[in-house]
Design a protein around this motif. Sequence first.
Motif, PDB file in Angstrom:
ATOM      1  N   UNK B 199       7.132  22.677  32.846  1.00  0.00           N
ATOM      2  CA  UNK B 199       7.974  21.565  33.300  1.00  0.00           C
ATOM      3  C   UNK B 199       7.204  20.247  33.377  1.00  0.00           C
ATOM      4  N   UNK B 200       5.954  20.278  33.848  1.00  0.00           N
ATOM      5  CA  UNK B 200       5.241  19.016  34.070  1.00  0.00           C
ATOM      6  C   UNK B 200       4.853  18.333  32.765  1.00  0.00           C
ATOM      7  N   UNK B 201       4.972  19.055  31.667  1.00  0.00           N
ATOM      8  CA  UNK B 201       4.665  18.478  30.362  1.00  0.00           C
ATOM      9  C   UNK B 201       5.939  18.274  29.545  1.00  0.00           C
ATOM     10  N   UNK B 202       6.888  19.156  29.743  1.00  0.00           N
ATOM     11  CA  UNK B 202       8.155  19.052  29.022  1.00  0.00           C
ATOM     12  C   UNK B 202       9.271  19.563  29.937  1.00  0.00           C
ATOM     13  N   UNK B 203       9.941  18.641  30.637  1.00  0.00           N
ATOM     14  CA  UNK B 203      10.996  19.096  31.550  1.00  0.00           C
ATOM     15  C   UNK B 203      12.074  19.886  30.800  1.00  0.00           C
ATOM     16  N   UNK B 204      12.501  20.997  31.398  1.00  0.00           N
ATOM     17  CA  UNK B 204      13.479  21.855  30.727  1.00  0.00           C
ATOM     18  C   UNK B 204      14.804  21.129  30.523  1.00  0.00           C
ATOM     19  N   UNK B 205      15.079  20.166  31.380  1.00  0.00           N
ATOM     20  CA  UNK B 205      16.304  19.386  31.234  1.00  0.00           C
ATOM     21  C   UNK B 205      16.327  18.681  29.867  1.00  0.00           C
ATOM     22  N   UNK B 206      15.168  18.196  29.446  1.00  0.00           N
ATOM     23  CA  UNK B 206      15.065  17.520  28.141  1.00  0.00           C
ATOM     24  C   UNK B 206      15.430  18.497  27.023  1.00  0.00           C
ATOM     25  N   UNK B 207      14.908  19.714  27.137  1.00  0.00           N
ATOM     26  CA  UNK B 207      15.192  20.720  26.109  1.00  0.00           C
ATOM     27  C   UNK B 207      16.689  21.033  26.110  1.00  0.00           C
ATOM     28  N   UNK B 208      17.253  21.202  27.308  1.00  0.00           N
ATOM     29  CA  UNK B 208      18.687  21.520  27.394  1.00  0.00           C
ATOM     30  C   UNK B 208      19.538  20.417  26.785  1.00  0.00           C
ATOM     31  N   UNK B 209      19.136  19.160  27.025  1.00  0.00           N
ATOM     32  CA  UNK B 209      19.907  18.047  26.459  1.00  0.00           C
ATOM     33  C   UNK B 209      19.887  18.070  24.937  1.00  0.00           C
ATOM     34  N   UNK B 210      18.711  18.363  24.371  1.00  0.00           N
ATOM     35  CA  UNK B 210      18.611  18.412  22.913  1.00  0.00           C
ATOM     36  C   UNK B 210      19.474  19.550  22.365  1.00  0.00           C
ATOM     37  N   UNK B 211      19.504  20.658  23.107  1.00  0.00           N
ATOM     38  CA  UNK B 211      20.279  21.805  22.647  1.00  0.00           C
ATOM     39  C   UNK B 211      21.783  21.543  22.804  1.00  0.00           C
ATOM     40  N   UNK B 212      22.130  20.869  23.907  1.00  0.00           N
ATOM     41  CA  UNK B 212      23.544  20.503  24.093  1.00  0.00           C
ATOM     42  C   UNK B 212      24.016  19.609  22.950  1.00  0.00           C
ATOM     43  N   UNK B 213      23.132  18.717  22.529  1.00  0.00           N
ATOM     44  CA  UNK B 213      23.468  17.821  21.414  1.00  0.00           C
ATOM     45  C   UNK B 213      23.733  18.640  20.150  1.00  0.00           C
TER      46      UNK B 213
END
Lengths: 287, 482
Positions: B199-213
């Motif tokens: 998380x401290x390097x790549x927040x999971x929220x960022x990953x989820x947003x890319x996947x939602x897109x």
Amino acid sequence: MFNIIHAQFLAPGIKRFVIEAPRIARKQKPGQFVILRIYEEGERIPVTIENSDPERGTINIVVQGAGKTTNLLNTLKAGDSILDVVGPLGKPSDIKNYGTVVVVGGGVGTAMAYPTAAALKREGNRVISIVGARNKELVILEKEMREVSDALLITTDDGSYADKGFVTDKLRQLIENGTRIDLVVAVGPIVMMKAVSEMTRKENIHTVVSLNPIMIDGTGMCGGCRVLIDGKSEFACVDGPEFDGHKVDFGVLVQRNAMYRDAEQRSMEEFKRRQDAQVCVAQGEQR
Amino acid sequence: MTTTAKKSLNPLSPKERIKVPRQLMPEQPAEERAHNFEEVNLGYSEDLARQEALRCLECAKPTCTDNCPVGIDVKEFVQRIVIGDFLGAAAKIREANVLPAITGRVCPQEDQCEGKCLLSKKVKPLGIGYLERFVADYEQRMGTHIVPNVQPTGKKVAIVGSGPSGLTVAGDLIQKGHKVRVFEALHEIGGVLVYGIPEFRLPKQIVREQIDYMREMGVEFETDVVVGRTVTIDELLEEEAYDAVFIGTGAGLPQFMNIPGEHLNGVYSANEFLTRINLMKAYKFPAYDEPMLDLHGKDVAVIGGGNTALDAIRSALRLGARKAYVLYRRSEAEMPARAEEVHHAQQEGIDFQMLTAPVEFLSDGKGWLTGARCVRMELGEPDASGRRRPVPKAGSEFDVPLSVAIMAIGTSANPIVQSTTPGLGTNKRGYIQASEETQRTTRKGVFAGGDIVTGAATVILAMGAGRRAANSIHEYLTTGQW
């Protein structure tokens, strides 16, 4: 989401679930297992597949309540669902005609041994099954095992059903009677598999055991399920779960399975407290 | 006929640009972040981004783009930042890279775009990674995803694995009008982006947003499918009628050193350690059920010098470790980890023991780890990797007391897909054979890329392979030619 179509206790604390999982049902072979996660905050645990029905698209899993997750699972009923079920995992049992095979099932391990026994029988083996349990109530799948075995021997630790003693007593009798045994398959508690393996090592009888280390992903990625086989690390999820019982370091398995005992106890205590609280509320409502 | 160079929109002369200092990335103070899992880097503001963008020299032959595994048009997107067209900049990046918010955070820019930046001959290179991250985050904040409207081709592609290579293939192919379904073995989409990188390097929220897109664009995802076990490649092609399959199953099995004591309780693979934390949220136990060993006040070491090693040990620090060591058998110059991560880890107080390797793990006699017996190394002749080979120094043994040791020394090929797909060629290390240009395997209609082809590498190299595979799959689906 994986729907539970049917759920029934086979014995106190041991429950069989019929779960809709069409992809797994099509592929499942004896010796394989699934990993499941009940809900979002849940842990992933490996669970035995007892049978599957590819046409209906269902698998049967058998679970014994031990820690929080298995006890929680045992509160689920038909109509409930499980968030994730993945599998079938592990290499299938090596099913071929060996001649005479002794299949040993200890406790809930009988559920894992059953499909292997059935497949070995179909392949033309003479199958002698030995089923052991602590007491009469905990003997499971007797009818099913009888159907796929040329002979079924049952033991209970306390003698409350069939013969008092351990599965190894029956195995020793078979050996002493001069029964020709080409293969032993043993699935159950670690102490049982170890005892069986030690007995057959002296007799030079090839013995396969099914190991149950702690697992997370079940695809080989995490290495948490590593076991020591002939002094080498192997991963139970991709290289197993079945291994040559004469090569397994059972001591390491016992030790590694105890790694989270404190956390498991804490989880279990909190789970029980919550269950008790629910019962109190329910009783209060009834009043 | 005359051609005129496109007029620069940058108000500064090249000399003035060189004088602008590289804009620092705002970050959480080291002493604070060592105790939380929040992201270390906080991201550029609009002002910082425009200021940094002004530094670009707009080279006639941009080496940054040449050194990007997916070929992002850096000069063009940076120019758009200069004029404040942040969404335009994002769109430009997206032409080459479907996961900019992720690569902006995890790419080893110093070895790629920034490593070849002309500025770095005199001053610090342009902050290309920081700028990429800025525009991707800006686009996300604005919520203006462009969902392309393309003519369906009627072809469908199965993608095995939802890590960086699989997601890239999915993102590229959906934009070419193919139907795409991604199969994932775990219960969450993202592969190493969710189980591996913390998380401290790549927040999971960022990953989820890319996947939602990607979902918005029409990509379908199916979790809990271990291809090779739950369904085979042949079944996907024959019974489920996929026209092509891409295999991007990732790094595979964690390696161990085969030294005494590796089975002691307290010895983890980095994959297991990170999976418990990132995927299973074991650090939130008992709110989450998956347990892990309590690290508060404990001494922890990671063995290895890559990004995974640093991710693991910095996680251990955040979980309360008293001492947190990196034991690496070579020197800092050979460490494969991103420079920024090494720097951050040093700031946080990680103790780097270079030229050090364990030879044995020590036990309390009851199956629990108490320490590592280590040797000091010196560097000899270069080995196959081109790096100088570490050689143990005689008589240099010493013991490090430890409660937890984490092995981050690499991975070997996961055999599940290969062993269940007849005719799928592998190399002698067990990885899938695939053409470097087309990512084609030895099986018609089957492509592969990422770590399952190359062995453990980086997110962006996997994405580069994904991009090549997508182009090649598109060509195959369009022409039918193998």
